[in-house]
Each structure stands twice: as structure tokens, then as C-alpha cells.
Design a protein around this motif. Structure first.
Motif, PDB file in Angstrom:
ATOM      1  N   ASP A   1       0.840  -1.193   0.000  1.00 13.06           N
ATOM      2  CA  ASP A   1       0.000   0.000   0.000  1.00 13.06           C
ATOM      3  C   ASP A   1       0.879   1.250   0.000  1.00 13.06           C
ATOM      4  OD1 ASP A   1      -1.765   2.072   0.414  1.00 13.06           O
ATOM      5  OD2 ASP A   1      -2.664   1.229   2.216  1.00 13.06           O
ATOM      6  N   PRO A   2       0.902   2.001  -1.101  1.00 13.35           N
ATOM      7  CA  PRO A   2       1.780   3.174  -1.198  1.00 13.35           C
ATOM      8  C   PRO A   2       1.520   4.225  -0.120  1.00 13.35           C
ATOM      9  CG  PRO A   2       0.807   2.667  -3.333  1.00 13.35           C
ATOM     10  CD  PRO A   2       0.151   1.774  -2.332  1.00 13.35           C
ATOM     11  N   ALA A   3       0.301   4.297   0.372  1.00 10.92           N
ATOM     12  CA  ALA A   3      -0.025   5.293   1.395  1.00 10.92           C
ATOM     13  C   ALA A   3       0.671   5.005   2.717  1.00 10.92           C
ATOM     14  CB  ALA A   3      -1.539   5.354   1.600  1.00 10.92           C
ATOM     15  N   LEU A   4       1.062   3.762   2.930  1.00 10.93           N
ATOM     16  CA  LEU A   4       1.687   3.383   4.198  1.00 10.93           C
ATOM     17  C   LEU A   4       3.209   3.310   4.141  1.00 10.93           C
ATOM     18  CD1 LEU A   4      -0.721   0.497   5.264  1.00 10.93           C
ATOM     19  CD2 LEU A   4      -0.731   2.870   6.051  1.00 10.93           C
ATOM     20  N   ILE A   5       3.777   3.364   2.960  1.00 11.49           N
ATOM     21  CA  ILE A   5       5.210   3.122   2.791  1.00 11.49           C
ATOM     22  C   ILE A   5       6.064   4.042   3.657  1.00 11.49           C
ATOM     23  CG2 ILE A   5       7.154   3.222   1.176  1.00 11.49           C
ATOM     24  CD1 ILE A   5       5.224   2.260  -0.992  1.00 11.49           C
ATOM     25  N   GLU A   6       5.842   5.342   3.591  1.00 11.10           N
ATOM     26  CA  GLU A   6       6.688   6.273   4.334  1.00 11.10           C
ATOM     27  C   GLU A   6       6.627   6.005   5.836  1.00 11.10           C
ATOM     28  OE1 GLU A   6       8.052  10.842   4.004  1.00 11.10           O
ATOM     29  OE2 GLU A   6       5.894  10.502   3.811  1.00 11.10           O
ATOM     30  N   ALA A   7       5.432   5.743   6.356  1.00 14.42           N
ATOM     31  CA  ALA A   7       5.288   5.457   7.788  1.00 14.42           C
ATOM     32  C   ALA A   7       6.001   4.158   8.161  1.00 14.42           C
ATOM     33  CB  ALA A   7       3.818   5.382   8.173  1.00 14.42           C
ATOM     34  N   GLN A   8       5.923   3.153   7.295  1.00 15.44           N
ATOM     35  CA  GLN A   8       6.576   1.892   7.597  1.00 15.44           C
ATOM     36  C   GLN A   8       8.091   1.979   7.470  1.00 15.44           C
ATOM     37  OE1 GLN A   8       4.126  -0.500   5.014  1.00 15.44           O
ATOM     38  NE2 GLN A   8       2.978  -1.299   6.753  1.00 15.44           N
ATOM     39  N   LEU A   9       8.573   2.757   6.521  1.00 15.33           N
ATOM     40  CA  LEU A   9      10.017   3.001   6.428  1.00 15.33           C
ATOM     41  C   LEU A   9      10.514   3.686   7.692  1.00 15.33           C
ATOM     42  CD1 LEU A   9      10.269   4.198   2.716  1.00 15.33           C
ATOM     43  CD2 LEU A   9      11.257   2.095   3.660  1.00 15.33           C
ATOM     44  N   ASP A  10       9.768   4.681   8.145  1.00 14.21           N
ATOM     45  CA  ASP A  10      10.125   5.398   9.369  1.00 14.21           C
ATOM     46  C   ASP A  10      10.109   4.446  10.571  1.00 14.21           C
ATOM     47  OD1 ASP A  10      10.744   7.962  10.696  1.00 14.21           O
ATOM     48  OD2 ASP A  10       8.780   7.693  11.635  1.00 14.21           O
ATOM     49  N   GLU A  11       9.073   3.625  10.657  1.00 14.39           N
ATOM     50  CA  GLU A  11       8.982   2.663  11.756  1.00 14.39           C
ATOM     51  C   GLU A  11      10.164   1.700  11.749  1.00 14.39           C
ATOM     52  OE1 GLU A  11       6.068  -0.872  13.484  1.00 14.39           O
ATOM     53  OE2 GLU A  11       5.383   0.316  11.766  1.00 14.39           O
ATOM     54  N   LEU A  12      10.519   1.212  10.555  1.00  9.41           N
ATOM     55  CA  LEU A  12      11.659   0.305  10.448  1.00  9.41           C
ATOM     56  C   LEU A  12      12.942   1.010  10.876  1.00  9.41           C
ATOM     57  CD1 LEU A  12      12.917  -2.403   9.671  1.00  9.41           C
ATOM     58  CD2 LEU A  12      12.989  -1.604   7.291  1.00  9.41           C
ATOM     59  N   GLY A  13      13.147   2.243  10.422  1.00  8.83           N
ATOM     60  CA  GLY A  13      14.343   2.985  10.812  1.00  8.83           C
ATOM     61  C   GLY A  13      14.434   3.193  12.316  1.00  8.83           C
ATOM     62  N   ILE A  14      13.322   3.567  12.928  1.00  9.73           N
ATOM     63  CA  ILE A  14      13.302   3.782  14.381  1.00  9.73           C
ATOM     64  C   ILE A  14      13.556   2.479  15.120  1.00  9.73           C
ATOM     65  CG2 ILE A  14      11.778   4.368  16.319  1.00  9.73           C
ATOM     66  CD1 ILE A  14      10.490   6.476  14.368  1.00  9.73           C
ATOM     67  N   LEU A  15      12.910   1.403  14.682  1.00 12.86           N
ATOM     68  CA  LEU A  15      13.090   0.109  15.335  1.00 12.86           C
ATOM     69  C   LEU A  15      14.522  -0.394  15.196  1.00 12.86           C
ATOM     70  CD1 LEU A  15      11.911  -2.256  16.897  1.00 12.86           C
ATOM     71  CD2 LEU A  15      11.048  -3.171  14.732  1.00 12.86           C
ATOM     72  N   LEU A  16      15.106  -0.248  14.018  1.00 14.58           N
ATOM     73  CA  LEU A  16      16.500  -0.666  13.832  1.00 14.58           C
ATOM     74  C   LEU A  16      17.431   0.105  14.763  1.00 14.58           C
ATOM     75  CD1 LEU A  16      16.724  -0.974   9.945  1.00 14.58           C
ATOM     76  CD2 LEU A  16      16.957  -2.841  11.590  1.00 14.58           C
ATOM     77  N   GLU A  17      17.239   1.418  14.834  1.00 15.94           N
ATOM     78  CA  GLU A  17      18.091   2.226  15.703  1.00 15.94           C
ATOM     79  C   GLU A  17      17.941   1.825  17.162  1.00 15.94           C
ATOM     80  OE1 GLU A  17      19.178   6.843  16.789  1.00 15.94           O
ATOM     81  OE2 GLU A  17      17.373   6.460  15.605  1.00 15.94           O
ATOM     82  N   THR A  18      16.726   1.689  17.630  1.00 13.68           N
ATOM     83  CA  THR A  18      16.486   1.304  19.022  1.00 13.68           C
ATOM     84  C   THR A  18      17.078  -0.067  19.318  1.00 13.68           C
ATOM     85  OG1 THR A  18      14.444   2.590  19.029  1.00 13.68           O
ATOM     86  CG2 THR A  18      14.669   0.915  20.741  1.00 13.68           C
ATOM     87  N   HIS A  19      16.885  -0.991  18.398  1.00 16.35           N
ATOM     88  CA  HIS A  19      17.377  -2.354  18.563  1.00 16.35           C
ATOM     89  C   HIS A  19      18.903  -2.395  18.681  1.00 16.35           C
ATOM     90  CE1 HIS A  19      17.447  -6.705  18.052  1.00 16.35           C
ATOM     91  NE2 HIS A  19      18.412  -6.524  17.163  1.00 16.35           N
TER      92      HIS A  19
END
Length: 164
Positions: A102-120
Motif C-alpha cells: 500500500d503506497p499510502a503506508l510506505i513512508e510510515a513503515q520506512l520510518d517505523e523500520l528505521g526507528i526500530l532498527l536504531e532502538t534495537h
């Protein structure tokens, strides 16, 4: 606390993953030759997932975690938390790899992945590795580094753009 030489190869991988995390997050510093548009970030995330993120997770699950369990209850608790984060990271990578995404969710999911990777990664570096250096025998940590290097140290680099 100074990093034990046996953990340095893992920290080098973490540096690469932290950089990837920054590139995926919304509204971060721009780097020369780095992806900036959502489609570019998505393509970068897909490449990083297959060449960097998922291989690193697999190596931690197969090489690191089995070598450090049962030494300490705090380490065991951290492993449980980190494994749950591994599952969430892998799930996000799978969603982003889907061509019907879903293109509408891509930016939010990229951001979520980036935040999760950093925290992890920060949890592993600041808590897990520090605790390992306190409770594991020196030779056990050295053996971890040797196995990590033998399994392909440096193989996960996607390429770091230079700062603009």
C-alpha cells in the motif's frame, strides 16, 4: 566501558545498520548520494533487508544468542526482547518487499523500520554488549568474535553515502 575486541566485528555491522536506519527515517539529515524520495528509500530498504538487515539478524540468532544464553538472567531477558524485535523487523522487511504494498503506508513503515532498527542496535550496544563484558569469560567473547569473522565479517555492507 571499552568494547571487547571480540565484539568489535558485531559493532561494525551495527554501524552499517544504524546508518541504514537513519536513511529510512522520516525527516533526517540528508546525505550526498543517499535516497531521499519515498520510492528511492523503499528500493534502498529492500536491498538493505536482503543484503544487510536480515542476514545480520540470522547471524545473531544462529551465532550470538546460542553462545550467550544461560550465563546470566539479565542477558537471557535481553535476548528474549531482542528476538521479539528481530521478528518485528523481519515482518516489516517482508511487508516492504511486497510489490502489492500500500503506497499510502510506505513512508510510515520506512520510518517505523528505521526507528526500530536504531532502538534495537542501541539496546544491543549499550545494554547487551556491556552486560556480556561483565559476565562472560574473556575467551567466550573472543570466540564469538572469531565465529562472527569466520562467518563473513563485513559481508553486510550496502554502501555508505557521504554526508552532504
Amino acid at each position: 566501558m571499552k568494547r571487547h575486541p571480540g565484539l568489535v566485528p558485531l559493532s561494525h555491522d551495527h554501524r552499517q545498520i544504524l546508518f541504514t536506519a537513519q536513511l529510512l527515517k522520516y525527516g533526517v539529515t540528508r546525505y550526498k548520494d543517499a535516497p531521499t524520495s519515498v520510492p528511492e528509500k523503499l528500493a534502498y530498504a529492500r536491498q538493505a533487508a536482503t543484503t544487510q538487515i536480515l542476514p545480520h539478524i540470522e547471524r545473531e540468532e544462529l551465532l550470538l544468542f546460542p553462545a550467550i544464553t544461560t550465563y546470566d538472567s539479565e542477558v537471557d531477558a535481553l535476548i528474549g526482547t531482542l528476538q521479539a524485535e528481530h521478528r518485528r523487523i523481519a515482518a516489516l522487511c517482508t511487508v516492504l518487499a511486497d510489490e502489492q504494498h500500500d503506497p499510502a503506508l510506505i513512508e510510515a513503515q520506512l520510518d517505523e523500520l528505521g526507528i526500530l532498527l536504531e532502538t534495537h542496535v542501541r539496546t544491543e550496544e549499550r545494554h547487551l554488549f556491556q552486560r556480556l563484558q561483565q559476565v562472560l569469560p574473556d575467551q567466550a567473547i573472543t570466540a564469538i568474535g572469531e565465529r562472527w569473522r569466520a562467518d563473513g565479517d563485513g559481508a553486510i555492507c550496502v554502501g555508505l553515502p557521504s554526508k552532504a
